[in-house]
Design a protein around this motif. Structure first.
Motif, PDB file in Angstrom:
ATOM      1  N   VAL A  91      -9.985  46.315  36.986  1.00 42.04           N
ATOM      2  CA  VAL A  91      -9.398  45.289  36.112  1.00 42.04           C
ATOM      3  C   VAL A  91     -10.069  43.958  36.401  1.00 42.04           C
ATOM      4  CG1 VAL A  91      -7.140  46.445  36.005  1.00 42.04           C
ATOM      5  CG2 VAL A  91      -7.576  44.725  37.779  1.00 42.04           C
ATOM      6  N   PRO A  92      -9.924  42.976  35.485  1.00 40.27           N
ATOM      7  CA  PRO A  92     -10.456  41.647  35.774  1.00 40.27           C
ATOM      8  C   PRO A  92      -9.820  41.059  37.038  1.00 40.27           C
ATOM      9  CG  PRO A  92      -9.906  41.846  33.444  1.00 40.27           C
ATOM     10  CD  PRO A  92      -9.353  43.063  34.117  1.00 40.27           C
ATOM     11  N   LEU A  93     -10.651  40.447  37.872  1.00 36.61           N
ATOM     12  CA  LEU A  93     -10.204  39.791  39.096  1.00 36.61           C
ATOM     13  C   LEU A  93     -10.592  38.318  39.023  1.00 36.61           C
ATOM     14  CD1 LEU A  93      -9.153  39.783  42.044  1.00 36.61           C
ATOM     15  CD2 LEU A  93     -11.462  40.446  42.754  1.00 36.61           C
ATOM     16  N   VAL A  94      -9.610  37.455  39.228  1.00 35.08           N
ATOM     17  CA  VAL A  94      -9.832  36.010  39.171  1.00 35.08           C
ATOM     18  C   VAL A  94      -9.352  35.387  40.473  1.00 35.08           C
ATOM     19  CG1 VAL A  94      -9.385  33.866  37.906  1.00 35.08           C
ATOM     20  CG2 VAL A  94      -9.456  36.052  36.674  1.00 35.08           C
ATOM     21  N   LEU A  95     -10.216  34.642  41.141  1.00 36.19           N
ATOM     22  CA  LEU A  95      -9.776  33.852  42.278  1.00 36.19           C
ATOM     23  C   LEU A  95      -9.149  32.562  41.749  1.00 36.19           C
ATOM     24  CD1 LEU A  95     -12.723  34.143  44.842  1.00 36.19           C
ATOM     25  CD2 LEU A  95     -10.532  35.354  44.861  1.00 36.19           C
ATOM     26  N   VAL A  96      -7.953  32.264  42.214  1.00 35.87           N
ATOM     27  CA  VAL A  96      -7.229  31.056  41.787  1.00 35.87           C
ATOM     28  C   VAL A  96      -6.920  30.274  43.050  1.00 35.87           C
ATOM     29  CG1 VAL A  96      -5.327  30.151  40.424  1.00 35.87           C
ATOM     30  CG2 VAL A  96      -6.160  32.476  39.996  1.00 35.87           C
ATOM     31  N   THR A  97      -7.613  29.168  43.253  1.00 32.89           N
ATOM     32  CA  THR A  97      -7.545  28.526  44.549  1.00 32.89           C
ATOM     33  C   THR A  97      -7.467  27.015  44.468  1.00 32.89           C
ATOM     34  OG1 THR A  97      -8.756  28.225  46.641  1.00 32.89           O
ATOM     35  CG2 THR A  97     -10.078  28.671  44.677  1.00 32.89           C
ATOM     36  N   ASN A  98      -6.617  26.442  45.315  1.00 31.94           N
ATOM     37  CA  ASN A  98      -6.623  25.001  45.545  1.00 31.94           C
ATOM     38  C   ASN A  98      -7.768  24.731  46.505  1.00 31.94           C
ATOM     39  OD1 ASN A  98      -4.374  24.809  43.942  1.00 31.94           O
ATOM     40  ND2 ASN A  98      -2.951  24.367  45.606  1.00 31.94           N
ATOM     41  N   ALA A  99      -8.881  24.286  45.968  1.00 28.72           N
ATOM     42  CA  ALA A  99     -10.123  24.265  46.737  1.00 28.72           C
ATOM     43  C   ALA A  99     -10.779  22.895  46.702  1.00 28.72           C
ATOM     44  CB  ALA A  99     -11.095  25.308  46.175  1.00 28.72           C
ATOM     45  N   THR A 100     -11.723  22.703  47.621  1.00 34.32           N
ATOM     46  CA  THR A 100     -12.502  21.474  47.662  1.00 34.32           C
ATOM     47  C   THR A 100     -13.684  21.594  46.697  1.00 34.32           C
ATOM     48  OG1 THR A 100     -14.165  22.047  49.324  1.00 34.32           O
ATOM     49  CG2 THR A 100     -11.945  21.477  50.122  1.00 34.32           C
ATOM     50  N   PRO A 101     -14.359  20.482  46.440  1.00 34.92           N
ATOM     51  CA  PRO A 101     -15.544  20.548  45.571  1.00 34.92           C
ATOM     52  C   PRO A 101     -16.669  21.411  46.134  1.00 34.92           C
ATOM     53  CG  PRO A 101     -14.711  18.302  45.676  1.00 34.92           C
ATOM     54  CD  PRO A 101     -13.966  19.080  46.717  1.00 34.92           C
ATOM     55  N   ARG A 102     -16.571  21.848  47.391  1.00 32.39           N
ATOM     56  CA  ARG A 102     -17.613  22.667  48.007  1.00 32.39           C
ATOM     57  C   ARG A 102     -17.388  24.163  47.830  1.00 32.39           C
ATOM     58  NH1 ARG A 102     -19.048  20.145  53.965  1.00 32.39           N
ATOM     59  NH2 ARG A 102     -19.790  18.091  53.266  1.00 32.39           N
ATOM     60  N   LEU A 103     -16.469  24.542  46.995  1.00 32.72           N
ATOM     61  CA  LEU A 103     -16.091  25.948  46.907  1.00 32.72           C
ATOM     62  C   LEU A 103     -17.276  26.868  46.619  1.00 32.72           C
ATOM     63  CD1 LEU A 103     -13.978  28.174  46.892  1.00 32.72           C
ATOM     64  CD2 LEU A 103     -13.576  27.671  44.466  1.00 32.72           C
ATOM     65  N   ALA A 104     -18.124  26.508  45.691  1.00 35.09           N
ATOM     66  CA  ALA A 104     -19.253  27.376  45.341  1.00 35.09           C
ATOM     67  C   ALA A 104     -20.140  27.625  46.559  1.00 35.09           C
ATOM     68  CB  ALA A 104     -20.067  26.769  44.207  1.00 35.09           C
ATOM     69  N   ASP A 105     -20.412  26.580  47.332  1.00 37.91           N
ATOM     70  CA  ASP A 105     -21.221  26.733  48.540  1.00 37.91           C
ATOM     71  C   ASP A 105     -20.501  27.601  49.576  1.00 37.91           C
ATOM     72  OD1 ASP A 105     -23.208  25.150  47.453  1.00 37.91           O
ATOM     73  OD2 ASP A 105     -22.525  23.323  48.450  1.00 37.91           O
ATOM     74  N   ASP A 106     -19.181  27.422  49.685  1.00 36.28           N
ATOM     75  CA  ASP A 106     -18.414  28.208  50.654  1.00 36.28           C
ATOM     76  C   ASP A 106     -18.450  29.696  50.308  1.00 36.28           C
ATOM     77  OD1 ASP A 106     -17.834  25.839  51.880  1.00 36.28           O
ATOM     78  OD2 ASP A 106     -15.722  25.789  51.306  1.00 36.28           O
ATOM     79  N   LEU A 107     -18.287  30.019  49.020  1.00 36.71           N
ATOM     80  CA  LEU A 107     -18.325  31.419  48.604  1.00 36.71           C
ATOM     81  C   LEU A 107     -19.704  32.018  48.863  1.00 36.71           C
ATOM     82  CD1 LEU A 107     -16.280  31.309  45.274  1.00 36.71           C
ATOM     83  CD2 LEU A 107     -15.557  32.294  47.460  1.00 36.71           C
ATOM     84  N   ALA A 108     -20.739  31.218  48.646  1.00 38.20           N
ATOM     85  CA  ALA A 108     -22.094  31.693  48.923  1.00 38.20           C
ATOM     86  C   ALA A 108     -22.272  31.960  50.418  1.00 38.20           C
ATOM     87  CB  ALA A 108     -23.119  30.676  48.435  1.00 38.20           C
ATOM     88  N   ALA A 109     -21.741  31.072  51.247  1.00 40.15           N
ATOM     89  CA  ALA A 109     -21.852  31.250  52.693  1.00 40.15           C
ATOM     90  C   ALA A 109     -21.130  32.509  53.155  1.00 40.15           C
ATOM     91  CB  ALA A 109     -21.291  30.026  53.413  1.00 40.15           C
ATOM     92  N   LEU A 110     -20.059  32.860  52.466  1.00 43.70           N
ATOM     93  CA  LEU A 110     -19.301  34.067  52.800  1.00 43.70           C
ATOM     94  C   LEU A 110     -19.908  35.329  52.199  1.00 43.70           C
ATOM     95  CD1 LEU A 110     -15.694  32.666  52.218  1.00 43.70           C
ATOM     96  CD2 LEU A 110     -16.613  33.435  54.430  1.00 43.70           C
ATOM     97  N   GLY A 111     -20.880  35.158  51.318  1.00 48.14           N
ATOM     98  CA  GLY A 111     -21.448  36.305  50.616  1.00 48.14           C
ATOM     99  C   GLY A 111     -20.514  36.858  49.557  1.00 48.14           C
ATOM    100  N   LEU A 112     -19.688  35.985  48.965  1.00 45.17           N
ATOM    101  CA  LEU A 112     -18.653  36.437  48.032  1.00 45.17           C
ATOM    102  C   LEU A 112     -18.805  35.847  46.631  1.00 45.17           C
ATOM    103  CD1 LEU A 112     -15.492  36.284  50.337  1.00 45.17           C
ATOM    104  CD2 LEU A 112     -16.949  38.253  49.821  1.00 45.17           C
ATOM    105  N   THR A 113     -20.007  35.448  46.279  1.00 45.04           N
ATOM    106  CA  THR A 113     -20.180  34.872  44.945  1.00 45.04           C
ATOM    107  C   THR A 113     -19.901  35.886  43.839  1.00 45.04           C
ATOM    108  OG1 THR A 113     -22.552  35.360  45.093  1.00 45.04           O
ATOM    109  CG2 THR A 113     -21.840  33.141  45.684  1.00 45.04           C
TER     110      THR A 113
END
Length: 214
Positions: free
Chosen positions: A116-138
């Protein structure tokens, strides 16, 4: 384990999963910060208590200030108690705290994403994209709904509506996962099925995954 969960006579009770990030998928290591607090004579958790107070945290989560500006705000609040240099060190230690992903949760979410569609819904900082990349979770989710991008944060109903729209699924067919009871209650009030997350096993039943399969 679950909150406001509906049951369905045929198939799962949801057509999309909306999932929080922090304290569900991502976890911070604040041991260095705690050591600095002890050395400064502060109770452990003092820096986080100041940093995550709404008046300090919300501007960051809404994308109005940078992570560095947030750390400076925290330092200013601490300076009267420990001095400016130590206060800045504490603010930086929190802002730069290392983090990791819970591999058990990631594995469960990848299995759900295949169905099914999966959506991350997060109260996040402006660095979220970089953080997800660092985690290998893009590529973990089909969509990411970030408070810093949308300018609205959980538990505001608007961010739930945005997430459901990205999933392309009516809200009453969305399963929402969060470690905050307040955020789960807000989702349930909108008609979603809610899961209050405390540990990975909380997700097996709602996701329809037998524990022996994981």
């Amino acid at each position: 384990m679950t909150h406001g969960v509906r049951t369905a006579t045929h198939g799962p009770a949801f057509d999309a999963v909306l999932c929080d990030l922090d304290n569900v998928v991502r976890f911070y290591d604040v041991r260095h910060l705690a050591a600095l607090e002890r050395a400064a004579g502060l109770p452990e958790g003092t820096t986080e208590d100041i940093a995550y107070a709404p008046e300090t945290d919300l501007p960051l989560l809404l994308g109005r200030i940078t992570l560095e500006e947030w750390a400076e705000t925290v330092a200013r609040a601490l300076a009267g108690r420990v001095g400016e240099a130590t206060a800045r060190e504490l603010g930086r230690a929190l802002a730069e705290a290392p983090f990791h992903a819970d591999e058990a949760v990631v594995a469960l979410l990848r299995r759900v994403r295949a169905r099914v569609p999966l959506v991350l819904v997060t109260n996040a900082t402006p660095r979220l994209a970089d953080d997800l990349a660092a985690l290998g979770l893009t590529d973990l989710a089909h969509h990411v709904v970030s408070s810093a991008v949308e300018g609205v944060a959980k538990p505001d109903p608007a961010i739930y509506r945005i997430a459901a729209a990205r999933a392309g699924v009516p809200m009453d067919r969305c399963l929402f996962v969060d470690d905050s009871r307040e955020n789960v209650d807000a989702a349930v009030a909108l008609g979603m099925t809610g899961v209050h997350f405390r540990q990975p096993s909380d997700l097996h039943g709602p996701f329809g995954i037998d524990r022996r399969e994981s």
